[in-house]
Write a protein that holds these residues in place. Structure first.
Motif, short mmCIF file in Angstrom:
data_model
loop_
_atom_site.label_atom_id
_atom_site.label_comp_id
_atom_site.label_asym_id
_atom_site.label_seq_id
_atom_site.Cartn_x
_atom_site.Cartn_y
_atom_site.Cartn_z
N SER A 1 107.83 101.89 96.72
CA SER A 1 107.53 101.60 95.31
C SER A 1 108.33 102.54 94.42
O SER A 1 108.90 103.53 94.89
CB SER A 1 106.04 101.75 95.07
N CYS A 2 108.34 102.23 93.12
CA CYS A 2 109.24 102.98 92.22
C CYS A 2 108.70 104.37 91.88
O CYS A 2 109.44 105.26 91.52
CB CYS A 2 109.49 102.17 90.95
N ARG A 3 107.36 104.55 92.00
CA ARG A 3 106.69 105.83 91.77
C ARG A 3 106.64 106.28 90.30
O ARG A 3 106.13 107.34 90.02
CB ARG A 3 107.33 106.97 92.59
N VAL A 4 107.20 105.50 89.37
CA VAL A 4 107.15 105.91 87.96
C VAL A 4 106.51 104.87 87.04
O VAL A 4 106.19 105.17 85.89
CB VAL A 4 108.56 106.28 87.41
N CYS A 5 106.29 103.64 87.51
CA CYS A 5 105.74 102.60 86.62
C CYS A 5 104.23 102.83 86.42
O CYS A 5 103.64 103.72 87.04
CB CYS A 5 106.00 101.21 87.19
N GLU A 6 103.63 102.00 85.58
CA GLU A 6 102.21 102.16 85.27
C GLU A 6 101.34 102.00 86.53
O GLU A 6 100.40 102.78 86.75
CB GLU A 6 101.81 101.12 84.22
N ALA A 7 101.65 100.99 87.35
CA ALA A 7 100.85 100.78 88.57
C ALA A 7 100.99 101.97 89.51
O ALA A 7 99.99 102.48 90.03
CB ALA A 7 101.29 99.50 89.28
N CYS A 8 102.22 102.42 89.71
CA CYS A 8 102.44 103.55 90.62
C CYS A 8 101.72 104.80 90.14
O CYS A 8 101.03 105.47 90.92
CB CYS A 8 103.93 103.83 90.75
N THR A 9 101.87 105.12 88.86
CA THR A 9 101.26 106.35 88.36
C THR A 9 99.75 106.21 88.20
O THR A 9 99.04 107.19 87.99
CB THR A 9 101.90 106.79 87.02
N ASP B 1 100.79 97.62 93.84
CA ASP B 1 100.92 96.69 92.72
C ASP B 1 102.23 96.88 91.96
O ASP B 1 102.45 96.26 90.92
CB ASP B 1 99.75 96.85 91.74
N CYS B 2 103.10 97.75 92.44
CA CYS B 2 104.38 98.02 91.78
C CYS B 2 105.26 96.77 91.84
O CYS B 2 105.52 96.26 92.93
CB CYS B 2 105.08 99.19 92.47
N THR B 3 105.69 96.28 90.70
CA THR B 3 106.51 95.05 90.70
C THR B 3 107.93 95.32 91.18
O THR B 3 108.68 94.41 91.46
CB THR B 3 106.56 94.41 89.30
ZN LIG Z 1 106.17 101.34 90.48
#
Ligand SMILES: [Zn+2]
Length: 349
Positions: free
Chosen positions: A95-103, A109-111
C-alpha cells in the motif's frame, strides 16, 4: 541468480509453453528495502491470472509469487527493524502508506495498493533465488516456524485473520460456521476460531471432512448435500444459532448462510468461487439486524499476530506438495485443476 520467468501470456493455460528458469541479476536493496534469500515460496491463484494476462495485464517479463520466506542477506541504509540473518516472510499487500486509508490504519483499503508478485514488476516476485521488499512489507518469522510453513501461511493466514479478528470481531465462545474449510483460507479460519475457543462448524466436500476435524472443527458437514443447511441448523441449535459465517464460496450457498445466522449475526466474505450473482432474502438482513462484511487481505500487524500464534503452535500451515523451480508449470497446473489438493503448493529454488 535463478528465477521463474515468463515474457508472454499463456494460451489455454499451457504454462509449460511460457515458463522457464532464467539467470537474472541479483537485486540490491533500495534505502528502505531488505534483500532476502528465498527458501520457500507458495502458489496463489493470482499466479494464474498473471499468466493469462486476465483480468488485468501484468508487467512483462514477469516473475510471479506473492508469498516468500527466507533469510535477509542485505539491508538498505534506511532500514531500522531488520539485519542480515533475520528470518522473514513477505507481506504482499503493497500500500502507499500515505493516503487517508493507509494513515487511518486500513492499508487494505488503499486505492493505490498492489499485490507483490502479481501487479509488480517487471521481474519482481517470489519465484527467484533472491528478492527485495520494503521493510514494511516483511515480517519476522518466529524461530519455531519453518520457512515452508511461513511461506504457506502468509497471504491466506492474513486473509483469514483479518476476516475473523479484524472485521467480524470474533469473541470467545461464539459459534462460527466456516464454509469451505478445506481451502487455504478455510483451514486457517477453523484454527483461528478454535484459538478463540469458539464452537466451530466447518463445511467441505465429503473427502475432506476428516481433515476439517483434524484441524480442530467440532463438526464437519458436507456442503454438497442439498440439505446441508438443515444439518448445520440442527448442530447449531443448542448454541442458539450461528454468530459468524465465514464465506468465500459465494452464490451457491450465500442465502442459506444468511438464514442460519442468529439475530445480530455476521457474515464475512472474502470471495465468491462459485459466482458473485447471489440471491439475498433481504428480510434476513433487516429483521435480524444482520451484518454483512467484505474483507480483502489485512494489515501487517494482523499478519504478525497470526505468525505469533503459529510460533506458539496454535495455528499451522497445511502444505500439499513441494516443487522445484524447474517444475513450476506442473505445480501451477495442479493448483488450477485443484484435484485432490489439500493445502498450499510450495516452489523452491
Ligand atoms: Zn494508501
Amino acid at each position: 541468480m535463478k528465477a521463474v520467468v515468463y515474457d508472454k501470456y499463456a494460451p489455454n493455460d499451457d504454462y509449460k509453453s511460457i515458463l522457464s528458469v532464467k539467470d537474472i541479476p541479483e537485486p540490491t536493496p533500495k534505502p528502505n528495502e531488505v534483500v532476502f534469500r528465498v527458501r520457500a515460496a507458495a502458489l496463489n491463484y493470482n499466479d494464474i491470472w498473471g499468466m493469462r494476462g486476465q483480468p488485468v495485464p501484468v508487467p512483462l517479463p514477469h516473475i510471479s509469487g506473492s508469498d516468500a520466506a527466507g533469510e535477509v542477506v542485505a539491508v538498505g541504509a534506511d532500514v531500522t527493524n531488520f539485519k542480515v540473518g533475520d528470518r522473514v516472510v513477505s507481506h504482499s499487500n503493497m500500500s502507499c502508506r500515505v493516503c487517508e486509508a493507509c494513515t487511518d490504519g486500513r492499508e487494505y483499503d488503499c486505492t493505490k495498493r498492489t499485490i507483490w508478485g502479481f501487479q509488480t514488476g517487471p521481474l519482481w516476485g517470489a519465484y527467484s533465488e533472491f528478492t527485495h521488499l520494503p521493510e514494511v512489507n516483511v515480517a519476522k518469522v518466529p524461530d519455531s516456524v519453518s520457512f515452508d510453513e511461513a511461506a504457506a501461511a502468509s497471504m491466506t493466514l492474513l486473509t483469514s485473520w483479518h476476516m475473523l479478528v479484524g472485521r467480524a470481531r470474533i469473541r470467545p465462545g461464539q459459534t462460527v460456521l466456516i464454509m469451505g474449510g478445506g481451502s487455504g483460507v478455510g483451514s486457517f479460519g477453523i484454527q483461528i476460531a478454535k484459538l478463540y475457543n469458539c464452537n466451530v462448524i466447518a463445511t467441505g466436500s465429503p473427502d475432506k471432512l476428516d481433515k476439517l476435524k483434524e484441524l480442530g472443527a467440532d463438526f464437519a458437514v458436507d456442503h454438497r448435500k442439498p440439505d446441508w443447511s438443515k444439518e448445520v441448523r440442527q448442530i447449531a441449535k443448542p448454541f442458539g444459532g450461528i454468530d459468524i459465517a465465514f464465506d468465500h464460496i459465494g452464490q451457491t450457498h450465500w442465502n442459506d448462510q444468511l438464514t442460519l445466522l442468529k439475530y445480530g449475526g455476521t457474515l464475512v466474505t472474502c470471495g465468491a468461487t462459485t459466482g458473485y450473482d447471489a440471491k439475498t432474502d433481504l428480510r434476513h438482513i433487516f429483521f435480524k439486524g444482520t451484518n454483512i462484511l467484505g474483507s480483502t487481505q489485512g494489515t501487517k500487524a494482523e499478519l504478525e499476530q497470526g505468525l505469533y500464534w503459529m510460533g506458539k503452535k496454535k495455528i499451522k500451515s497445511i502444505i500439499d506438495s513441494v516443487y522445484s523451480f524447474e517444475n513450476a508449470a506442473e505445480a501451477h497446473t495442479k493448483m488450477l485443476t485443484g484435484k485432490g489438493l489439500v493445502g498450499k503448493i510450495l516452489l523452491k529454488p
